[in-house]
Design an enzyme around this catalytic site. Structure first.
Site, PDB file in Angstrom:
ATOM      1  N   LYS A   1       0.813  -1.196   0.000  1.00  0.00           N
ATOM      2  CA  LYS A   1       0.000   0.000   0.000  1.00  0.00           C
ATOM      3  C   LYS A   1       0.854   1.257   0.000  1.00  0.00           C
ATOM      4  CE  LYS A   1      -2.738  -2.524   3.357  1.00  0.00           C
ATOM      5  NZ  LYS A   1      -3.144  -2.559   4.762  1.00  0.00           N
ATOM      6  N   GLY A   2       2.108   1.081   0.385  1.00  0.00           N
ATOM      7  CA  GLY A   2       2.971   2.234   0.654  1.00  0.00           C
ATOM      8  C   GLY A   2       3.113   3.226  -0.479  1.00  0.00           C
TER       9      GLY A   2
ATOM     10  N   GLU B   1       7.478   2.456  -6.302  1.00  0.00           N
ATOM     11  CA  GLU B   1       7.671   1.885  -4.963  1.00  0.00           C
ATOM     12  C   GLU B   1       7.862   2.995  -3.941  1.00  0.00           C
ATOM     13  OE1 GLU B   1       7.489  -0.290  -2.839  1.00  0.00           O
ATOM     14  OE2 GLU B   1       8.494  -2.170  -3.289  1.00  0.00           O
TER      15      GLU B   1
ATOM     16  N   ASP C   1      14.720  -1.052   0.173  1.00  0.00           N
ATOM     17  CA  ASP C   1      15.468  -1.336   1.396  1.00  0.00           C
ATOM     18  C   ASP C   1      16.510  -2.408   1.059  1.00  0.00           C
ATOM     19  OD1 ASP C   1      15.924  -1.156   4.200  1.00  0.00           O
ATOM     20  OD2 ASP C   1      14.555  -2.801   4.595  1.00  0.00           O
TER      21      ASP C   1
ATOM     22  N   LYS D   1      17.429   3.239   0.692  1.00  0.00           N
ATOM     23  CA  LYS D   1      18.292   3.092   1.876  1.00  0.00           C
ATOM     24  C   LYS D   1      19.498   2.276   1.436  1.00  0.00           C
ATOM     25  CE  LYS D   1      15.164   2.273   5.546  1.00  0.00           C
ATOM     26  NZ  LYS D   1      14.682   1.330   6.584  1.00  0.00           N
TER      27      LYS D   1
ATOM     28  N   PHE E   1      14.549   3.318  10.420  1.00  0.00           N
ATOM     29  CA  PHE E   1      13.183   2.998   9.998  1.00  0.00           C
ATOM     30  C   PHE E   1      12.405   4.303   9.862  1.00  0.00           C
ATOM     31  CE2 PHE E   1       8.912   1.369   9.971  1.00  0.00           C
ATOM     32  CZ  PHE E   1       9.050   0.194   9.239  1.00  0.00           C
TER      33      PHE E   1
ATOM     34  N   ARG F   1       0.927   6.391   7.736  1.00  0.00           N
ATOM     35  CA  ARG F   1       0.983   6.585   6.284  1.00  0.00           C
ATOM     36  C   ARG F   1       0.514   7.989   5.912  1.00  0.00           C
ATOM     37  NH1 ARG F   1       1.775   1.412   4.031  1.00  0.00           N
ATOM     38  NH2 ARG F   1       0.695  -0.288   5.071  1.00  0.00           N
TER      39      ARG F   1
END
Ligand code: IMP
Ligand code: MG
Length: 191
Positions: free
Chosen positions: A59-60, A115, A119, A147, A168, A181
């Protein structure tokens, strides 16, 4: 609720009860919007005359994608995929399961995967292989954040918004246990 008098934002109500979890702001709302506009303009130039399909990873990426799309001024379509990565809460294993596949066939299409963050890169590696096997005309990646310190596999990422340190992060689509979010900026999760 939004208050015209005070300028208070809806998210302030939701966030205030756990404001202690919201740490340093790494990317401000203003910087996000400026960079997303730049990315949209670059994509519009690069894909001029092509059949661009944005594939958002649920969902990001939804928040980034919906802003990005409004800065794209060539014909563009959108579809979504949902994937789950096996692994611990913070580390993906690279074993990915499709929860929701695309509705649209992508053979012969110019596909741009959108996206939230790269990561380890394992989720994206899987998506590139999976979508690549469907014979799109082209397949590229646009990620809001990267990252680099966490990377396990190197991948071609054509468009990147910002690099973030090995912490994070939450906000602008990125969650911690499905929360945060809705923050309009990207911040470090304070534990
Ligand atoms: P990867 O397979 O390790 O590259 O993980 C990618 C996914 O993990 C991203 O699409 C995010 O959903 C999630 N993720 C990785 N880092 C963070 C973070 O700092 N905050 C929130 N979600 C993250
Ligand atoms: Mg997540």
């Amino acid at each position: 609720m939004f208050s015209p008098e005070t300028g208070a934002r809806p998210l302030a109500d939701g966030a205030s009860s756990t404001a202690s979890e919201i740490g340093e702001v790494l990317v401000s709302e203003q910087d996000l919007q400026r960079r997303v506009r730049e990315l949209g303009q670059a994509i519009s130039r690069d894909y001029e005359g092509r059949r661009l399909l944005l594939v958002g990873v649920l969902k990001g990426a939804v928040f980034f994608l919906s802003d990005l799309m409004r800065y794209i001024d060539i014909p563009v379509e959108v579809d979504f995929m949902a994937v789950a990565s096996y692994g611990s809460a913070t580390d993906s294993s690279g074993v990915v399961r499709i929860l929701k596949d695309l509705d649209i066939a992508i053979e012969g299409r110019d596909v741009l995967i959108v996206e939230d963050i790269v990561d380890s890169g394992l989720t994206l590696q899987y998506l590139l292989r999976n979508l690549g096997s469907r014979n799109p005309a082209s397949l590229e990646v646009c990620a809001l954040l990267t990252k680099p310190e966490r990377r396990k596999v190197e991948l071609p990422t054509r468009y990147i918004g910002f690099e973030v340190p090995n912490q994070f992060v939450i906000g602008y689509g990125l969650d911690h246990g499905e929360r945060y979010r809705n923050l309009p900026y990207v911040a470090v999760l304070q534990r």
